[in-house]
Design a protein around this motif. Structure first.
Motif, short mmCIF file in Angstrom:
data_model
loop_
_atom_site.label_atom_id
_atom_site.label_comp_id
_atom_site.label_asym_id
_atom_site.label_seq_id
_atom_site.Cartn_x
_atom_site.Cartn_y
_atom_site.Cartn_z
N SER A 295 8.54 -108.28 -13.51
CA SER A 295 7.23 -108.50 -12.92
C SER A 295 6.17 -108.52 -14.02
N TYR A 296 5.02 -109.15 -13.72
CA TYR A 296 3.96 -109.32 -14.71
C TYR A 296 2.62 -108.82 -14.15
N PRO A 297 2.40 -107.50 -14.11
CA PRO A 297 1.12 -106.99 -13.60
C PRO A 297 -0.06 -107.41 -14.48
N LYS A 298 -1.18 -107.70 -13.82
CA LYS A 298 -2.35 -108.20 -14.53
C LYS A 298 -3.48 -107.18 -14.65
N ASN A 299 -3.31 -106.03 -14.00
CA ASN A 299 -4.34 -104.99 -14.07
C ASN A 299 -3.71 -103.65 -13.69
N PRO A 300 -4.43 -102.54 -13.86
CA PRO A 300 -3.85 -101.23 -13.56
C PRO A 300 -3.34 -101.08 -12.13
N GLY A 301 -4.04 -101.67 -11.17
CA GLY A 301 -3.59 -101.59 -9.79
C GLY A 301 -2.25 -102.29 -9.59
N ASP A 302 -2.14 -103.48 -10.17
CA ASP A 302 -0.87 -104.21 -10.10
C ASP A 302 0.26 -103.41 -10.76
N LEU A 303 -0.07 -102.78 -11.88
CA LEU A 303 0.95 -102.03 -12.61
C LEU A 303 1.57 -100.96 -11.72
N ILE A 304 0.73 -100.18 -11.06
CA ILE A 304 1.24 -99.08 -10.24
C ILE A 304 2.07 -99.61 -9.08
N SER A 305 1.53 -100.57 -8.33
CA SER A 305 2.23 -101.07 -7.15
C SER A 305 3.52 -101.78 -7.51
N GLN A 306 3.48 -102.63 -8.54
CA GLN A 306 4.67 -103.37 -8.91
C GLN A 306 5.72 -102.47 -9.55
N TYR A 307 5.27 -101.51 -10.34
CA TYR A 307 6.22 -100.59 -10.96
C TYR A 307 6.97 -99.80 -9.90
N LEU A 308 6.25 -99.27 -8.93
CA LEU A 308 6.88 -98.47 -7.88
C LEU A 308 7.85 -99.32 -7.06
N SER A 309 7.49 -100.58 -6.83
CA SER A 309 8.38 -101.48 -6.08
C SER A 309 9.69 -101.72 -6.83
N ILE A 310 9.59 -102.00 -8.13
CA ILE A 310 10.79 -102.24 -8.93
C ILE A 310 11.58 -100.94 -9.10
N HIS A 311 10.89 -99.83 -9.23
CA HIS A 311 11.53 -98.52 -9.42
C HIS A 311 12.47 -98.18 -8.26
N ARG A 312 12.15 -98.66 -7.05
CA ARG A 312 13.00 -98.37 -5.90
C ARG A 312 14.39 -98.99 -6.05
N HIS A 313 14.46 -100.13 -6.72
CA HIS A 313 15.74 -100.83 -6.91
C HIS A 313 16.35 -100.57 -8.28
N PHE A 314 15.47 -100.42 -9.30
CA PHE A 314 15.92 -100.21 -10.68
C PHE A 314 15.13 -99.03 -11.25
#
Length: 377
Positions: free
Chosen positions: A152-171
């Motif tokens: 994933s390619y987050p573009k701001n701090p908000g994206d970072l948190i949400s996308q990281y947590l989403s990927i963290h659930r699977h990986f």
């Protein structure tokens, strides 16, 4: 497919195994025999039993696992399979280490091999500590994955948190890296090493197109020489105590002109056809190793040879590339004498038909559906 043709053209009889009856390579005229085995993804123990039975009742010179799932399962039973045939792969522990992006990157740093700036997370609370100090966009990558899955390619701090947590659930606990400009060329340095870690063959290619367009499998690539990349890749594989084949991927950072390590592909790679067409027949050289033959290392090959994964890779690249209008003439140039194809072949046409028919497997093949679903996550 590339391995079957490379061995078959040398007069070697090849058995193709796959969990689907529509395996592309099984339709090749160079396939002597085809078997359908239980899904290594859904029925791993049954797959292993089948493979033990096949190797116990028939004589094979060597066994080549071509996919991540089969490679992982077979490596867990390395000693048992090695008693039945020549198995040119590392132990399971070494394979798992090479699959871990964090371990490989840390090893490279110790060797002085350039890597993208990387943040290793072992506690979710760390995200709050540095989310506002990153230069966006950044890249989130699973510690272990294949292709573009889970990236994933987050573009701001908000994206970072949400996308990281989403990927963290699977990986769990993916890496965060600075984004190397996409315009920089990607390179792959491929090797065959013997049991002593000596290089028996090497090859370097440059990525010209890929799918997904934002980063994925190469759909068009070209043979090149790049000694710096080759030397760094060899040093890394030596540090991993490697044996067999592997490809080490780099991307040139246009901001400083330095190639930076991306990852290690610890098996036969998708662009294998290009190396063979350019003059480095990795599968056949591995066959010669299995027979104990002594041969001079192969590191000379045709420069500028191109190879294309058209079905469906390059077609998908064209359809999803917002700049496709600029590449219209290049894409539809099917008659370049210097161009080879991963699957299309006038001398061996049926695999292309099989690749098209593979779409039908989505109707009835639960294993293929599961793999497709996992890639979407």
């Amino acid at each position: 497919m590339a391995a079957v043709r490379a061995l078959g053209r040398k007069g070697i009889r090849v058995t193709v195994g796959e969990s689907s009856g529509l395996a592309t390579a099984a339709f090749s005229k160079y396939c002597h025999r085809a078997v359908v085995y239980p899904s290594p993804h859904n029925r791993p123990s049954e797959f292993l039993d089948f493979l033990f039975g096949e190797l116990s009742h028939r004589t094979y010179q060597m066994l080549l696992p071509m996919e991540d799932e089969t490679l992982g399962l077979i490596s867990q039973h390395h000693s048992e399979f090695s008693r039945l045939t020549y198995l040119p792969i590392v132990s399971f522990d070494k394979l798992q280490f090479a699959r871990r992006k964090d371990k490989v990157l840390q090893t490279a740093e110790k060797l002085g091999i350039p890597i993208p700036r990387t943040w290793y997370v072992d506690d979710i609370s760390q995200l709050d500590a540095f989310k506002d100090r990153l230069s966006y966009p950044v890249v989130i990558k699973p510690q272990m994955s294949s292709g573009a899955v889970g990236i994933s390619y987050p573009k701001n701090p908000g994206d970072l948190i949400s996308q990281y947590l989403s990927i963290h659930r699977h990986f769990p606990y993916p890496l965060i890296q600075e984004l190397i400009p996409r315009e920089g060329p990607g390179y792959g340095a491929s090797f065959l090493l013997d049991e002593k870690g000596e290089v028996r063959a090497s090859f370097v290619h440059k990525r010209l197109r890929e799918y997904p367009v934002t980063g994925g499998a190469s759909t068009l690539r070209e043979s090149v020489r790049h000694d710096d990349i080759r030397d760094m890749a060899r040093a890394l594989l030596n540090a991993l105590d490697w044996y067999g084949v592997a490809m080490v991927e780099f991307k040139v950072d246009l901001r400083d002109g330095i190639p930076k390590l991306m990852e290690v592909n610890p098996r036969f790679w998708g662009s294998l056809s290009l190396a063979i067409e350019a003059g480095v027949n990795f599968p056949y050289l591995m066959y010669r190793m299995s027979r104990g033959e002594n041969f001079k290392p192969v590191d000379h090959y045709q420069i500028g040879k191109r190879c294309r994964w058209l079905l469906p890779g390059d077609i998908l690249h064209f359809l999803h590339n917002p700049r496709r209008a600029k590449h219209w003439s290049q894409f539809f140039n099917f008659w370049d004498r210097n161009m080879a194809y991963d699957i299309l072949s006038r001398k061996d046409p049926l695999p292309a038909l099989a690749r098209i028919l593979t779409l039908l497997a989505l109707i009835y093949d639960p294993d293929l559906k599961q793999r497709l679903k996992s890639r979407k996550t």
